[in-house]
Scaffold this motif. Structure first.
Motif, PDB file in Angstrom:
ATOM      1  N   ALA A 124      36.083  68.637  81.360  1.00  0.00           N
ATOM      2  CA  ALA A 124      35.983  67.291  81.920  1.00  0.00           C
ATOM      3  C   ALA A 124      34.907  67.228  82.995  1.00  0.00           C
ATOM      4  O   ALA A 124      34.127  66.275  83.053  1.00  0.00           O
ATOM      5  CB  ALA A 124      37.334  66.858  82.489  1.00  0.00           C
ATOM      6  N   TRP A 127      31.478  67.133  81.352  1.00  0.00           N
ATOM      7  CA  TRP A 127      31.196  65.844  80.713  1.00  0.00           C
ATOM      8  C   TRP A 127      30.966  64.747  81.748  1.00  0.00           C
ATOM      9  O   TRP A 127      30.114  63.876  81.563  1.00  0.00           O
ATOM     10  CB  TRP A 127      32.324  65.474  79.757  1.00  0.00           C
ATOM     11  N   ILE A 128      31.734  64.766  82.812  1.00  0.00           N
ATOM     12  CA  ILE A 128      31.540  63.780  83.875  1.00  0.00           C
ATOM     13  C   ILE A 128      30.146  63.938  84.479  1.00  0.00           C
ATOM     14  O   ILE A 128      29.440  62.950  84.708  1.00  0.00           O
ATOM     15  CB  ILE A 128      32.625  63.911  84.955  1.00  0.00           C
ATOM     16  N   LEU A 132      27.144  61.134  84.523  1.00  0.00           N
ATOM     17  CA  LEU A 132      26.486  60.665  85.741  1.00  0.00           C
ATOM     18  C   LEU A 132      24.974  60.838  85.649  1.00  0.00           C
ATOM     19  O   LEU A 132      24.212  59.976  86.093  1.00  0.00           O
ATOM     20  CB  LEU A 132      27.033  61.431  86.952  1.00  0.00           C
TER      21      LEU A 132
END
Length: 240
Positions: A124, A127-128, A132
Motif C-alpha cells: 500500500a 502504491w500510495i 502521489l
C-alpha cells in the motif's frame, strides 16, 4: 470474461489493502544504516536530495490545493532547488500553511510511511507513493522535473509490481528511513545559509513576513517537526 475481470480486480484490491509480514529486525536496521549513509556524505546527498525536493515541493503544492489556492505549477532544478507557484490571497492562513508545508513535508511523509509499515502495509505504501508522484507529474512545468518524477515513479511502480516481498520490504523501509533522516538535514542547511547571510527569501523568511514571527522561530518549528518525526517514525519502524 466478466468473471475473470472481476477476479483480477479482486486480486488487485487484496494486494493493495492486504498486509505483509514485518521483515526481520536486522533488515530494518540495515536499511536505516543505508539511508543514513546516503544522507550524511555530501557526495551522495547532492544526488539524493532530489527526492527530498520532490517531497518538499509536493508538500507546498498539496497544501496549496487543500487550502483553496490555485496551483499553477512546480519546477524541480538540477541543483536540487525547486519552485512551486500558486495563486490566491498573498496573505492569510492558506498562504501561511502553504509556505510552512515545504520543510515539514518530507519528515511528515516519512512519519506516515512508518505508520503504514508498522501496520504491515508495505505494498500500500508503494502504491500510495506512486499515485502521489503521478499526481505531481501533472503539475510539473520543466523537463528536468518531469524526468526526475518519472524516474522516481517508475522505480516505485517497478518494485511494487515486479519485486518479491523481501525486496519490496527492503526498498520501502529504506525510502521511509531516508525521508525521516533526510527530512532533518535541510533545516540545518537553511540555518547555516541564513547564518552566513544567504537564503534571504527562504520559506522561513517568507513566513516571517507573513506572520511577523521571527524566521528563527519558524526554523525551530522545522527542526521540531523533523526531529519528532524521526523519533516517532524510528520507534514505529523498529517496533520499540
Amino acid at each position: 470474461m466478466h468473471t475473470t475481470a472481476s477476479a483480477s480486480l479482486g486480486d488487485l484490491w487484496d494486494r493493495l489493502t492486504g498486509t505483509q509480514s514485518a521483515p526481520e529486525q536486522w533488515l530494518v536496521i540495515v536499511t536505516g544504516v543505508v539511508a543514513l549513509g546516503v544522507v550524511v556524505p555530501h557526495g551522495f546527498w547532492r544526488v539524493a536530495r532530489n527526492a527530498v525536493t520532490i517531497a518538499h515541493e509536493g508538500g507546498h503544492g498539496l497544501v496549496a490545493l487543500l487550502t483553496g489556492r490555485r496551483l499553477d505549477g512546480i519546477r524541480l532544478h538540477s541543483d536540487t532547488s525547486g519552485l512551486t507557484v500558486s495563486r490566491g490571497r498573498p496573505t492569510g492562513l492558506g498562504m501561511i500553511l502553504t509556505a510552512a508545508a515545504g520543510y515539514t513535508a518530507p519528515p511528515l511523509l516519512g512519519l506516515g510511511g512508518a505508520a503504514l509499515l508498522g501496520e504491515g502495509r508495505i505494498t500500500a505504501l508503494l502504491w500510495i507513493a506512486t499515485g502521489l508522484l503521478v499526481a505531481m507529474l501533472v503539475m510539473i512545468r520543466n523537463a528536468y522535473g518531469a524526468v526526475t518524477v518519472i524516474v522516481a515513479g517508475g522505480l516505485f511502480l517497478g518494485v511494487s509490481w515486479l519485486a518479491n516481498t523481501d525486496v519490496q520490504a527492503a526498498f520501502a523501509y529504506t525510502v521511509v528511513w531516508f525521508l525521516l533522516l533526510g527530512g532533518v538535514r535541510p533545516a540545518f542547511e537553511l540555518q547555516a545559509k541564513r547564518r552566513h547571510g544567504g537564503a534571504g527569501d527562504s520559506d522561513a523568511d517568507q513566513l516571517s513576513r507573513l506572520t511577523h514571527v521571527p524566521a528563527g522561530m519558524w526554523l525551530f518549528l522545522f527542526h521540531a517537526v523533523s526531529l519528532c518525526s524521526l523519533i516517532g517514525g524510528g520507534r514505529w519502524l523498529l517496533a520499540v
